[in-house]
Design an enzyme around this catalytic site. Structure first.
Site, PDB file in Angstrom:
ATOM      1  N   HIS A 136      53.154  20.572  71.295  1.00  0.00           N
ATOM      2  CA  HIS A 136      53.518  21.510  70.234  1.00  0.00           C
ATOM      3  C   HIS A 136      54.466  22.615  70.710  1.00  0.00           C
ATOM      4  O   HIS A 136      54.889  23.418  69.900  1.00  0.00           O
ATOM      5  CB  HIS A 136      52.249  22.130  69.622  1.00  0.00           C
ATOM      6  CG  HIS A 136      51.432  21.133  68.852  1.00  0.00           C
ATOM      7  ND1 HIS A 136      51.967  20.386  67.816  1.00  0.00           N
ATOM      8  CD2 HIS A 136      50.147  20.737  68.972  1.00  0.00           C
ATOM      9  CE1 HIS A 136      51.024  19.590  67.328  1.00  0.00           C
ATOM     10  NE2 HIS A 136      49.910  19.777  68.019  1.00  0.00           N
ATOM     11  N   ALA A 159      32.816  40.065  23.231  1.00  0.00           N
ATOM     12  CA  ALA A 159      31.573  40.148  24.006  1.00  0.00           C
ATOM     13  C   ALA A 159      31.529  41.567  24.585  1.00  0.00           C
ATOM     14  O   ALA A 159      32.282  42.438  24.163  1.00  0.00           O
ATOM     15  CB  ALA A 159      31.551  39.071  25.085  1.00  0.00           C
ATOM     16  N   GLU A 187      35.461  44.936  47.722  1.00  0.00           N
ATOM     17  CA  GLU A 187      34.122  45.257  47.196  1.00  0.00           C
ATOM     18  C   GLU A 187      33.045  44.410  47.901  1.00  0.00           C
ATOM     19  O   GLU A 187      32.003  44.930  48.309  1.00  0.00           O
ATOM     20  CB  GLU A 187      34.139  44.996  45.685  1.00  0.00           C
ATOM     21  CG  GLU A 187      32.823  45.107  44.964  1.00  0.00           C
ATOM     22  CD  GLU A 187      32.982  44.636  43.499  1.00  0.00           C
ATOM     23  OE1 GLU A 187      33.937  45.062  42.818  1.00  0.00           O
ATOM     24  OE2 GLU A 187      32.157  43.822  43.051  1.00  0.00           O
ATOM     25  N   SER A 237      38.592  46.861  36.308  1.00  0.00           N
ATOM     26  CA  SER A 237      37.358  47.014  37.081  1.00  0.00           C
ATOM     27  C   SER A 237      36.547  48.179  36.553  1.00  0.00           C
ATOM     28  O   SER A 237      37.094  49.166  36.084  1.00  0.00           O
ATOM     29  CB  SER A 237      37.642  47.226  38.558  1.00  0.00           C
ATOM     30  OG  SER A 237      36.409  47.428  39.247  1.00  0.00           O
ATOM     31  N   LYS A 243      43.638  43.009  41.572  1.00  0.00           N
ATOM     32  CA  LYS A 243      42.224  43.058  41.151  1.00  0.00           C
ATOM     33  C   LYS A 243      41.373  42.117  42.023  1.00  0.00           C
ATOM     34  O   LYS A 243      40.250  42.446  42.407  1.00  0.00           O
ATOM     35  CB  LYS A 243      42.093  42.667  39.672  1.00  0.00           C
ATOM     36  CG  LYS A 243      40.657  42.430  39.180  1.00  0.00           C
ATOM     37  CD  LYS A 243      39.847  43.699  39.191  1.00  0.00           C
ATOM     38  CE  LYS A 243      38.363  43.613  38.910  1.00  0.00           C
ATOM     39  NZ  LYS A 243      37.739  42.511  38.290  1.00  0.00           N
ATOM     40  N   ASN A 255      39.114  38.110  33.985  1.00  0.00           N
ATOM     41  CA  ASN A 255      39.235  37.951  35.436  1.00  0.00           C
ATOM     42  C   ASN A 255      39.972  36.656  35.762  1.00  0.00           C
ATOM     43  O   ASN A 255      39.408  35.743  36.350  1.00  0.00           O
ATOM     44  CB  ASN A 255      37.844  37.913  36.072  1.00  0.00           C
ATOM     45  CG  ASN A 255      37.462  39.263  36.652  1.00  0.00           C
ATOM     46  OD1 ASN A 255      38.327  40.082  36.968  1.00  0.00           O
ATOM     47  ND2 ASN A 255      36.180  39.494  36.795  1.00  0.00           N
ATOM     48  N   HIS A 267      40.848  43.814  45.255  1.00  0.00           N
ATOM     49  CA  HIS A 267      39.837  44.867  45.000  1.00  0.00           C
ATOM     50  C   HIS A 267      38.437  44.275  45.119  1.00  0.00           C
ATOM     51  O   HIS A 267      37.560  44.824  45.789  1.00  0.00           O
ATOM     52  CB  HIS A 267      40.048  45.468  43.606  1.00  0.00           C
ATOM     53  CG  HIS A 267      38.866  46.240  43.069  1.00  0.00           C
ATOM     54  ND1 HIS A 267      37.735  45.607  42.593  1.00  0.00           N
ATOM     55  CD2 HIS A 267      38.618  47.561  42.982  1.00  0.00           C
ATOM     56  CE1 HIS A 267      36.847  46.535  42.221  1.00  0.00           C
ATOM     57  NE2 HIS A 267      37.361  47.722  42.441  1.00  0.00           N
ATOM     58  N   ASN A 268      38.221  43.137  44.488  1.00  0.00           N
ATOM     59  CA  ASN A 268      36.900  42.516  44.540  1.00  0.00           C
ATOM     60  C   ASN A 268      36.553  42.030  45.944  1.00  0.00           C
ATOM     61  O   ASN A 268      35.405  42.114  46.362  1.00  0.00           O
ATOM     62  CB  ASN A 268      36.815  41.360  43.539  1.00  0.00           C
ATOM     63  CG  ASN A 268      36.690  41.852  42.109  1.00  0.00           C
ATOM     64  OD1 ASN A 268      37.160  42.943  41.777  1.00  0.00           O
ATOM     65  ND2 ASN A 268      36.075  41.070  41.249  1.00  0.00           N
ATOM     66  N   VAL A 302      38.422  37.205  26.657  1.00  0.00           N
ATOM     67  CA  VAL A 302      37.473  36.092  26.579  1.00  0.00           C
ATOM     68  C   VAL A 302      37.173  35.583  27.984  1.00  0.00           C
ATOM     69  O   VAL A 302      37.742  36.051  28.966  1.00  0.00           O
ATOM     70  CB  VAL A 302      38.007  34.939  25.682  1.00  0.00           C
ATOM     71  CG1 VAL A 302      38.289  35.453  24.279  1.00  0.00           C
ATOM     72  CG2 VAL A 302      39.239  34.279  26.274  1.00  0.00           C
TER      73      VAL A 302
END
Ligand code: NBP
Length: 479
Positions: A453, A11, A190, A128, A183, A102, A186-187, A74
């Site tokens: 607690h 693709a 972004e 990327s 990665k 990804n 990174h996103n 893919v």
């Protein structure tokens, strides 16, 4: 067997990556489930280099020199597993499977483990830069074994983007899922970067009273300064664009519901698991989610609150300068949080990721490429063990200098009813970290009250519980 590398999955990303290898002088075997795409690629771009078209998996594997290097490009998820199941039986010990999709890093860890048993190196690679990056030079984040990088690294360094100083935007990130993890972060960064820019735009529009074209000019000016980055550059382009059908600003005819594919959400999910506060990234993910809830927004349509009123033109320019400070300070926080997450992931999974090297390989090719990354690289060069970017003296000084503008812009936004979730979450993070005392002490008291607690004290070692339903005396609970 004549091809140095193979790409299966043709693709847009796979085709462009294969062409990038070919244009850089590598002989590339190409393969796709639907064979017509393979033929189409070779007939259209065959002149760009040496392609070996393979009609079947067997032909593909036979075309590769050994140890084989084959890139899977893919759709992430089940298709990746299906392709691995198809190819793994045809491979031999020492061969390298590269997954450039990804993938979620946990899937990459699993696949690496399974294939290692077969003696096959599995390398999850974060890529990327979108379609254009894949063709002209992406930022490449390879995980997997060190040994696999020895065979793969020289090819990746050739096809990767180059930073301004010529350094290839790739290096071995760390074992197994490290590349896909980085990665993912990174996103996440972004997402935060984009949301911060969107909030700056919103304020310039609603409070400064600027038109989209004026805001495009403002961003162009900012892009010549410390905010110089790909995202600021394309923001100016989007804002300057006029819709052909209506003659109106493009940004005014686009539906205001942001979509997402999931990597930002993954970043936040994993941050929660690792206990890393990535509040800026989380607000960016939530902001997209809020925008997409047409039903909630419709139901809230009549709720009261201030309507923003535009400033007088004489004041607008000074306000815009403060928005630049808010954007820059918040951006430092977004990267601080993202790098914290990489450090935490690296510790959790034993990856030994070089944080400075990550800043370096994001300097070109990828979506968050920015002049700013040189500064982060310099911070880690000066102090490789830096706990937080905010602990770097230069960043601390810059954020200190920007903070009056940062605070005043957020105060104005709140007063005028303009939502700035990422700006304000970033400032809250900054203020929480620098606070002498946090109300967490009260939280501990509440937890001890309803759930026994226990708490620690500031003046003595040990763990304690107060007998809240009794005489409220204190008992030591750790012996
Ligand atoms: P797609 O994600 O749209 O995947 C299409 C490819 O997957 C086609 O080659 C298709 O073959 C193949 N495929 C599928 Br679907 N199921 C398969 C199966 N069961 N067995 C074998 N092949 C199968 O392609 P893309 O947009 O080029 O992205 C590729 C990868 O790169 C994805 O993981 C994506 O997340 C990642 N990525 C994309 C970008 C971007 O900007 N688009 C950036 C960075 C990373 P067919 O032709 O026979 O249907």
């Amino acid at each position: 067997s004549t091809a140095q590398i193979g790409v299966t999955g043709l693709a847009v990303m796979g085709s462009n990556l294969a062409r990038n290898f070919a244009r850089n002088g590598f002989a590339v075997a190409v393969h796709n489930r639907t064979a017509s795409k393979t033929e189409a690629l070779v007939s259209e771009f065959g002149h760009e280099g040496t392609f070996v078209a393979a009609a079947s998996a067997k032909e593909f594997v036979d075309a590769l020199e050994r140890p084989r290097r084959l890139v899977i490009m893919v759709k992430a998820g089940d298709p990746t597993d299906a392709v691995i199941r198809e190819f793994a039986p045809l491979l031999e010990e020492g061969d390298v499977i590269i997954d450039g999709g990804n993938a979620h890093f946990e899937d990459t860890r699993r696949r690496e483990r399974e294939l290692r048993e077969q003696g096959i190196h599995f390398v999850g690679v974060g890529i990327s830069g979108g379609e254009e990056g894949a063709l002209l030079g992406p930022s490449i984040m390879p995980g997997g074994s060190k040994e696999s990088y020895e065979s793969l690294g020289p090819l990746l360094e050739k096809i990767a983007a180059k930073a301004a100083d010529g350094t290839p935007c790739t290096s071995h990130v760390g074992p197994d899922g490290a590349g896909h993890f980085v990665k993912m972060v990174h996103n996440g960064i972004e997402y935060a970067d984009m949301q911060l820019i969107a909030e700056a735009y919103h304020l310039l529009r609603a409070v400064a009273g600027y038109s989209p074209a004026q805001i495009a000019d403002t961003f162009r000016t900012w892009n010549r300064g410390r905010l110089d980055s790909y995202l600021i550059e394309i923001t100016a382009e989007v804002l300057a664009h006029t819709d052909a059908a209506t003659g109106r600003p493009f940004v005014d005819v686009v539906a205001d519901a942001a979509e997402q594919k999931g990597t930002g959400r993954w970043t936040v999910q994993i941050a929660l698991d690792l206990g890393v506060p990535v509040s800026g990234i989380a607000e960016a993910v939530f902001a997209r989610s809020v925008s997409g809830h047409a039903d909630l927004r419709e139901a809230a349509r009549g709720l009261g609150g201030p309507e923003p009123t535009a400033l007088a033109p004489a004041e607008a320019e000074a306000f815009a300068a403060r928005v630049e400070e808010a954007l820059y300070a918040s951006k430092i926080v977004a990267y601080t949080q993202g790098f914290h997450q990489i450090r935490a992931g690296s510790q959790e999974y034993g990856w030994d990721v070089d944080l400075g090297a990550m800043a370096s390989l994001w300097r070109g090719g990828c979506i968050i490429r920015a002049a700013f990354l040189d500064r982060i690289l310099a911070a880690y060069d000066a102090e490789p063990g830096l706990v937080s970017l905010l602990a770097d003296a230069d960043f601390a000084a810059e954020i200190g200098a920007a903070q009056d503008g940062w605070r005043s812009v957020i105060a104005t936004a709140v007063t005028q009813g303009v939502p700035v979730p990422a700006f304000s979450a970033s400032l809250a993070y900054y203020d929480a970290l620098r606070a002498e005392r946090l109300p967490a002490a009260l939280t501990q008291g509440q937890r001890d009250f309803f759930g026994a607690h226990t708490y620690r004290r500031t003046d003595r070692e040990g763990s304690f519980h107060t007998l809240w339903s009794g005489d409220r005396s204190e008992v030591r609970t750790d012996g």
